[in-house]
Design a protein around this motif. Structure first.
Motif, PDB file in Angstrom:
ATOM      1  N   GLY A  80       0.814  -1.021   0.588  1.00 35.00           N
ATOM      2  CA  GLY A  80       0.105   0.036  -0.185  1.00 35.00           C
ATOM      3  C   GLY A  80       1.076   1.294  -0.135  1.00 35.00           C
ATOM      4  N   ARG A  81       1.727   1.455   0.556  1.00 38.23           N
ATOM      5  CA  ARG A  81       3.030   2.407   1.122  1.00 38.23           C
ATOM      6  C   ARG A  81       4.003   2.800  -0.496  1.00 38.23           C
ATOM      7  N   ALA A  82       4.628   1.793  -0.832  1.00 40.62           N
ATOM      8  CA  ALA A  82       4.931   1.493  -1.868  1.00 40.62           C
ATOM      9  C   ALA A  82       3.766   2.116  -2.787  1.00 40.62           C
ATOM     10  N   LEU A  83       3.087   1.838  -3.375  1.00 38.33           N
ATOM     11  CA  LEU A  83       2.445   2.074  -4.398  1.00 38.33           C
ATOM     12  C   LEU A  83       2.290   3.378  -4.407  1.00 38.33           C
ATOM     13  N   LYS A  84       1.720   4.027  -3.447  1.00 39.62           N
ATOM     14  CA  LYS A  84       0.748   4.998  -2.542  1.00 39.62           C
ATOM     15  C   LYS A  84       2.534   6.243  -3.508  1.00 39.62           C
ATOM     16  N   THR A  85       3.624   5.930  -2.462  1.00 36.91           N
ATOM     17  CA  THR A  85       4.525   7.442  -2.592  1.00 36.91           C
ATOM     18  C   THR A  85       5.024   6.372  -3.297  1.00 36.91           C
ATOM     19  N   GLY A  86       5.834   5.087  -3.549  1.00 40.01           N
ATOM     20  CA  GLY A  86       7.102   5.120  -4.431  1.00 40.01           C
ATOM     21  C   GLY A  86       8.644   4.752  -3.081  1.00 40.01           C
ATOM     22  N   GLU A  87       8.071   4.906  -2.488  1.00 46.32           N
ATOM     23  CA  GLU A  87       8.884   4.263  -1.455  1.00 46.32           C
ATOM     24  C   GLU A  87       9.462   3.311  -0.926  1.00 46.32           C
ATOM     25  N   PRO A  88      10.724   2.682  -0.593  1.00 43.91           N
ATOM     26  CA  PRO A  88      10.906   1.543  -0.471  1.00 43.91           C
ATOM     27  C   PRO A  88       9.902   1.942   1.309  1.00 43.91           C
ATOM     28  N   SER A  89       9.406   0.020   1.401  1.00 47.27           N
ATOM     29  CA  SER A  89       8.401   0.529   2.563  1.00 47.27           C
ATOM     30  C   SER A  89       8.735  -1.767   3.181  1.00 47.27           C
ATOM     31  N   LEU A  90       8.469  -0.996   4.144  1.00 44.80           N
ATOM     32  CA  LEU A  90       8.830  -2.051   4.924  1.00 44.80           C
ATOM     33  C   LEU A  90       7.697  -2.413   6.202  1.00 44.80           C
ATOM     34  N   SER A  91       7.736  -3.840   6.689  1.00 44.68           N
ATOM     35  CA  SER A  91       6.438  -4.057   6.582  1.00 44.68           C
ATOM     36  C   SER A  91       6.905  -6.053   7.690  1.00 44.68           C
ATOM     37  N   LEU A  92       5.921  -5.757   9.332  1.00 44.52           N
ATOM     38  CA  LEU A  92       6.214  -7.045   9.186  1.00 44.52           C
ATOM     39  C   LEU A  92       4.991  -7.304   9.428  1.00 44.52           C
ATOM     40  N   PRO A  93       4.828  -8.352   8.656  1.00 48.32           N
ATOM     41  CA  PRO A  93       3.357  -9.400   7.956  1.00 48.32           C
ATOM     42  C   PRO A  93       2.542  -9.401   8.531  1.00 48.32           C
ATOM     43  N   CYS A  94       0.939  -8.915   8.831  1.00 46.60           N
ATOM     44  CA  CYS A  94       0.087  -9.696  10.053  1.00 46.60           C
ATOM     45  C   CYS A  94      -0.373 -10.824  10.146  1.00 46.60           C
ATOM     46  N   TYR A  95      -1.293 -10.953  11.535  1.00 43.15           N
ATOM     47  CA  TYR A  95      -2.325 -12.224  11.104  1.00 43.15           C
ATOM     48  C   TYR A  95      -2.504 -12.637   9.847  1.00 43.15           C
ATOM     49  N   ALA A  96      -3.346 -11.756   9.319  1.00 50.15           N
ATOM     50  CA  ALA A  96      -4.473 -12.507   8.572  1.00 50.15           C
ATOM     51  C   ALA A  96      -3.037 -12.860   6.458  1.00 50.15           C
TER      52      ALA A  96
END
Length: 261
Positions: free
Chosen positions: A185-201
Motif C-alpha cells: 500500500g505504502r510503496a504503491l502510494k509513495t514510490g518509497e521502499p516500504s518495510l512491513s511485519l506481515p500481519c495475522y491475516a
C-alpha cells in the motif's frame, strides 16, 4: 530487458539471480502492477484469474509461493479492506470508521477509526485491476513495485545495500492488522521502499512464515540495493552473517572489517 519508467531499463531475471545469490532467499521475488482497465490486465501472458473469493494476501502468495501470474479485480477480493488498500474500492466514511474491527482488533470505535485513517492506500478511481507475477518471468513490463520476503538477517543486508550510496534514514511504521498497507500500500502510494511485519491475516491466509518480513520497493530501488550489496560483499559484509563469538576478543574481527581498503 524491461522498459521502466523515466527511461530506465532493468534486466529483471538477472536482478533476481543477483538477489538470490546475495541473500539466499527461499521465497520467489515478485512484481505487482496496477492497471487502469481489466482488459489491460487480461492481456498479460499466461495470466490466471481466480475462481473463488480471496484476500489480496492470498493472491500475492500465489505468485511468491506458487510462481503463478494472477490478475484480479475488486470482485475477486473478499471485502472493502483488501480492495481499498490497492485503490479498487473507495476509502469512504464507512470504510474509515472501521466498524467491523471494533471488538475484534480494537477495543473502541475510536481506536478502529484511528487505525483505518493511519493506513497508506492507493487513491480510488485510477485503477480497475492488479496483477502479481514472479519478477523473473518478465510478464510485468515493468512492475510498479517488487516484493521481497526475507528474514530479518537478510532484510538488514538489503537495507544496508539501499543505504550504501545516497544514504537516508528509513522511518517506517507499524499499523498492526492490515500490514499490507505498510508494504505494498505504502510503496504503491509513495514510490518509497516500504518495510512491513506481515500481519495475522498475511500469515493465516497468505501463508507467510513466522520468520519472514516484507519489503516492497520500485525496480530502481531494488537495482540500487543490489549494487550496494555487491559493494558490501567485496568489503566482507555479506549474508549469511557469520557469528563471531560472544566471548571472543573483538579487535581482530573489527580490524578486518574496518581496515583501510
Amino acid at each position: 530487458m524491461q522498459q521502466a519508467l523515466q527511461g530506465e531499463q532493468f534486466d529483471l531475471p538477472a536482478m533476481v539471480a543477483d538477489l538470490n545469490n546475495l541473500l539466499r532467499l527461499k521465497t520467489t521475488v515478485t512484481g505487482m502492477k496496477l492497471f487502469a482497465s481489466a482488459e489491460e490486465m487480461a492481456a498479460i501472458p499466461k495470466i490466471r484469474r481466480p475462481t473463488a473469493i480471496h484476500t489480496t494476501d492470498q493472491i500475492v502468495s500465489m505468485a511468491s509461493r506458487l510462481g503463478w501470474t494472477v490478475g484480479i479485480t475488486a470482485a475477486d477480493l473478499v471485502g472493502a479492506q483488501c480492495r481499498a488498500v490497492i485503490g479498487l474500492a473507495p476509502q469512504d466514511e464507512k470504510w474509515l470508521a472501521g466498524e467491523n474491527y471494533v471488538g475484534v482488533w480494537h477495543g473502541t470505535a475510536e481506536d478502529a477509526a484511528k487505525r483505518q485513517q493511519a493506513l497508506d492506500v492507493v487513491p480510488h478511481g485510477r485503477y480497475e485491476a492488479l496483477v502479481v507475477s514472479p519478477l523473473a518471468s518478465g510478464r510485468l513490463d515493468p512492475p510498479d513495485i517488487c516484493l521481497v520476503y526475507a528474514t530479518p538477517g537478510q532484510m538488514i543486508i538489503l537495507i544496508n545495500g539501499l543505504q550504501y550510496t545516497g544514504y537516508k534514514k528509513f522511518e517506517w511504521g507499524v499499523v498492526g492488522e492490515t500490514a499490507c498497507a505498510d508494504s505494498w500500500g505504502r510503496a504503491l502510494k509513495t514510490g518509497e521502499p516500504s518495510l512491513s511485519l506481515p500481519c495475522y491475516a498475511e500469515r493465516r491466509y497468505g501463508g507467510v512464515p513466522d520468520e519472514e518480513m516484507l519489503m516492497a520497493l520500485k525496480p530502481a530501488h531494488l537495482a540500487k540495493a543490489i549494487t550496494g550489496m555487491k559493494a558490501l560483499a567485496k568489503n566482507g559484509l555479506r549474508y549469511p552473517i557469520a557469528p563471531y563469538g560472544i566471548q571472543s576478543d573483538v579487535r581482530a574481527g573489527m580490524g578486518v572489517s574496518y581496515a583501510k581498503k
